[in-house]
Design a protein around this motif. Structure first.
Motif, PDB file in Angstrom:
ATOM      1  N   THR A  95       1.320  -1.552  -0.687  1.00 21.48           N
ATOM      2  CA  THR A  95       0.210  -0.359   0.438  1.00 21.48           C
ATOM      3  C   THR A  95       0.891   1.115  -0.152  1.00 21.48           C
ATOM      4  N   ASP A  96       2.375   1.414   0.586  1.00 22.91           N
ATOM      5  CA  ASP A  96       3.018   2.462   0.527  1.00 22.91           C
ATOM      6  C   ASP A  96       3.596   2.415  -0.461  1.00 22.91           C
ATOM      7  N   ASP A  97       4.300   1.338  -1.628  1.00 18.31           N
ATOM      8  CA  ASP A  97       4.169   2.277  -2.839  1.00 18.31           C
ATOM      9  C   ASP A  97       3.305   2.227  -3.384  1.00 18.31           C
ATOM     10  N   VAL A  98       1.959   2.371  -3.718  1.00 14.43           N
ATOM     11  CA  VAL A  98       0.806   2.437  -4.498  1.00 14.43           C
ATOM     12  C   VAL A  98       0.463   4.069  -4.074  1.00 14.43           C
ATOM     13  N   ARG A  99       0.766   4.298  -3.152  1.00 13.87           N
ATOM     14  CA  ARG A  99       0.393   5.726  -2.594  1.00 13.87           C
ATOM     15  C   ARG A  99       1.756   6.526  -2.821  1.00 13.87           C
ATOM     16  N   ARG A 100       2.507   5.874  -2.789  1.00 13.80           N
ATOM     17  CA  ARG A 100       4.065   7.407  -3.296  1.00 13.80           C
ATOM     18  C   ARG A 100       3.858   7.163  -4.937  1.00 13.80           C
ATOM     19  N   LEU A 101       3.003   6.284  -5.272  1.00 16.14           N
ATOM     20  CA  LEU A 101       2.951   6.271  -6.872  1.00 16.14           C
ATOM     21  C   LEU A 101       1.885   7.283  -7.543  1.00 16.14           C
ATOM     22  N   LEU A 102       0.700   6.432  -7.115  1.00 15.11           N
ATOM     23  CA  LEU A 102      -0.322   7.607  -6.660  1.00 15.11           C
ATOM     24  C   LEU A 102      -0.548   8.946  -6.653  1.00 15.11           C
TER      25      LEU A 102
ATOM     26  N   ILE B  21     -10.842  -2.340 -13.989  1.00 14.79           N
ATOM     27  CA  ILE B  21     -10.666  -2.291 -15.272  1.00 14.79           C
ATOM     28  C   ILE B  21      -8.762  -2.633 -15.712  1.00 14.79           C
ATOM     29  N   MET B  22      -7.793  -1.806 -14.574  1.00  7.45           N
ATOM     30  CA  MET B  22      -6.998  -2.096 -14.915  1.00  7.45           C
ATOM     31  C   MET B  22      -6.399  -3.337 -14.328  1.00  7.45           C
ATOM     32  N   VAL B  23      -6.775  -3.306 -13.732  1.00  7.39           N
ATOM     33  CA  VAL B  23      -6.615  -5.116 -12.686  1.00  7.39           C
ATOM     34  C   VAL B  23      -7.310  -6.058 -13.560  1.00  7.39           C
ATOM     35  N   GLU B  24      -8.034  -6.079 -14.425  1.00  3.92           N
ATOM     36  CA  GLU B  24      -8.769  -7.064 -15.199  1.00  3.92           C
ATOM     37  C   GLU B  24      -7.967  -6.842 -16.323  1.00  3.92           C
ATOM     38  N   ALA B  25      -8.168  -6.046 -17.168  1.00  5.03           N
ATOM     39  CA  ALA B  25      -6.758  -5.976 -18.477  1.00  5.03           C
ATOM     40  C   ALA B  25      -5.555  -6.644 -18.110  1.00  5.03           C
ATOM     41  N   VAL B  26      -4.688  -6.375 -17.476  1.00  8.08           N
ATOM     42  CA  VAL B  26      -3.433  -6.255 -17.248  1.00  8.08           C
ATOM     43  C   VAL B  26      -2.893  -8.102 -16.067  1.00  8.08           C
ATOM     44  N   LEU B  27      -4.464  -7.945 -15.497  1.00  5.12           N
ATOM     45  CA  LEU B  27      -3.849  -9.551 -14.415  1.00  5.12           C
ATOM     46  C   LEU B  27      -4.284 -10.739 -15.718  1.00  5.12           C
ATOM     47  N   ASP B  28      -3.370 -12.113 -15.531  1.00  4.61           N
ATOM     48  CA  ASP B  28      -4.493 -12.842 -15.871  1.00  4.61           C
ATOM     49  C   ASP B  28      -5.500 -13.870 -14.792  1.00  4.61           C
ATOM     50  N   GLN B  29      -6.263 -13.241 -15.312  1.00  2.00           N
ATOM     51  CA  GLN B  29      -7.540 -13.646 -14.674  1.00  2.00           C
ATOM     52  C   GLN B  29      -7.764 -15.426 -14.044  1.00  2.00           C
TER      53      GLN B  29
ATOM     54  N   THR C 139       2.662  -0.246 -15.255  1.00  2.00           N
ATOM     55  CA  THR C 139       1.641   0.272 -16.803  1.00  2.00           C
ATOM     56  C   THR C 139       0.862   1.943 -16.145  1.00  2.00           C
ATOM     57  N   VAL C 140       0.566   1.520 -14.393  1.00  2.00           N
ATOM     58  CA  VAL C 140      -0.671   3.065 -14.489  1.00  2.00           C
ATOM     59  C   VAL C 140       0.843   4.139 -14.247  1.00  2.00           C
ATOM     60  N   ARG C 141       1.906   3.424 -13.884  1.00  2.00           N
ATOM     61  CA  ARG C 141       2.956   4.764 -13.356  1.00  2.00           C
ATOM     62  C   ARG C 141       3.183   5.659 -15.188  1.00  2.00           C
ATOM     63  N   ARG C 142       2.821   4.482 -16.422  1.00  2.00           N
ATOM     64  CA  ARG C 142       3.294   5.511 -17.560  1.00  2.00           C
ATOM     65  C   ARG C 142       1.283   5.584 -17.839  1.00  2.00           C
ATOM     66  N   LEU C 143       1.067   5.245 -17.677  1.00  2.83           N
ATOM     67  CA  LEU C 143      -0.624   5.875 -17.832  1.00  2.83           C
ATOM     68  C   LEU C 143      -0.538   7.555 -17.087  1.00  2.83           C
ATOM     69  N   LEU C 144      -0.722   7.266 -15.690  1.00  2.00           N
ATOM     70  CA  LEU C 144      -0.963   8.022 -14.980  1.00  2.00           C
ATOM     71  C   LEU C 144      -0.820   9.323 -16.053  1.00  2.00           C
ATOM     72  N   PRO C 145      -0.177  10.129 -16.080  1.00  2.33           N
ATOM     73  CA  PRO C 145       0.261  11.657 -16.552  1.00  2.33           C
ATOM     74  C   PRO C 145      -1.092  11.792 -17.861  1.00  2.33           C
TER      75      PRO C 145
END
Length: 345
Positions: free
Chosen positions: A21-28, A116-124, A139-145
């Motif tokens: 969760t800390d990584d996600v927070r720093r990223l977003l 949507i992102m989790v479904e698109a990127v992860l193997d279901q 993927t989120v890092r590249r799309l975020l801006p």
């Protein structure tokens, strides 16, 4: 937030192993938490009570007084709010209402986009591993801006569209302040949805609901209406003119049923005064549209007398008068079946 997104795009966040969760927070979010609730309110120059109300209105949980959970960006946002109040542009009640609108809308948007992102990127088909989560983060890092810029652009465009709708209504003699507006209201309901949910597995059911909402959104937008909300097997829409609402309803019936295996939909339409509030619509006209949906048979559209009267002289539509019948909570109503002109009966 835009500054954080640009920094993150330059690769400032490094992730080793499975992201937490800390990584996600720093990223977003970017900037780390440095303030408690008390420190944040004092630094922003607003009362702790107002700061707490703003935080709750945004949809976030109340944190302990000694929790260091707020960032420099949170402080900047609160200072902006204080300046708006000090300048007399907004009062506290309006601030809370605007903040709640922002929190509810972006909360749903964020949840939807994350799914949507989790479904698109992860193997279901299997259990995701560390590498899969890292891929999502990259993927989120590249799309975020780009997503951030698009969000602001779409919001401005939607705001322009909403203002345009209000101005169009004022040209028809209605008040600019939307306390009560004359609108056409439609409820579209998937038939036998409860039975269908028992027959489909979860992925198929999700596809059905998302497909229904996506098609309804496209049809409503194509005719200049507004999709007010979706309720799984139901959608509620409005239009400034009865003709537009009728075309929306007719196209929904045709396009949702396209193909032999398509589901049936039934629609209720009513025209009259509506109270807009919190992005939703309320009032007897809305309730009447819902009651008419219950009257409609699969694949048909039932309109009230006001809607029928407004469409009576339009050659594109046929209206068939039904027997009067009671509608729960609304007394006896006069329904009409709406069809395209020239359709076989």
């Amino acid at each position: 937030m835009a500054r954080a997104a640009r920094r993150l795009g330059e690769g400032d966040v490094e992730i080793n192993g499975r992201p937490g969760t800390d990584d996600v927070r720093r990223l977003l979010v970017g900037s780390p938490p440095v303030y408690t609730r008390r420190q944040l309110a004092e630094a922003a120059g607003i009362s702790r009570d107002l700061a707490a109300r703003i935080w709750r209105a945004l949809g976030f949980a109340t944190l302990p007084d000694d929790a260091v959970a707020f960032t420099e960006d949170d402080l900047s946002a609160l200072r902006r709010i204080r300046h708006l109040i000090d300048a007399g542009l907004l009062d506290e009640r309006t601030v809370i209402r605007m903040t709640r609108a922002l929190g509810r809308t972006t909360g749903r948007l964020a949840q939807w986009q994350a799914e949507i992102m989790v479904e698109a990127v992860l193997d279901q088909t299997g259990r995701p591993g560390e590498g899969d989560f890292t891929q999502v983060m990259e993927t989120v890092r590249r799309l975020l801006p780009d997503f951030e810029e698009m969000l602001v652009h779409v919001w401005r465009s939607q705001l322009a569209a909403a203002a345009g709708r209000l101005m169009s209504l004022s040209e028809l003699g209605q008040e600019m302040v939307p306390s009560r507006l004359m609108l056409a209201v439609g409820f579209a309901d998937l038939v036998a949805f409860t039975r269908v949910t028992r027959e489909l597995d979860e992925p198929a059911l999700a596809d059905l609901v998302e497909g229904f909402e996506a098609l309804a959104s496209d049809v409503v937008a194509a005719h200049g209406g507004r999709l007010v909300k979706t309720l799984g097997d139901e959608v509620l829409f409005t239009a400034g003119e009865p003709r537009a609402a009728a075309l929306i309803a007719l196209d929904l019936v045709d396009e949702i049923k396209a193909g032999e295996d398509g589901p049936d939909v039934r629609i209720g339409l009513a025209y009259g005064p509506v109270l807009p509030a919190m992005g939703d619509v309320f009032g007897t006209t809305v309730n009447l549209a819902a009651r008419l949906t219950a009257i409609a048979r699969p694949g048909t559209i039932v309109a009230d007398g006001e809607m029928a009267g407004a469409l009576g002289g339009v050659s594109a539509f046929d209206l068939v008068k039904l027997r009067r019948r009671p509608a729960r909570g609304l007394g006896v109503v006069q329904p009409y079946v709406l069809r395209r002109s020239g359709r076989e009966r």
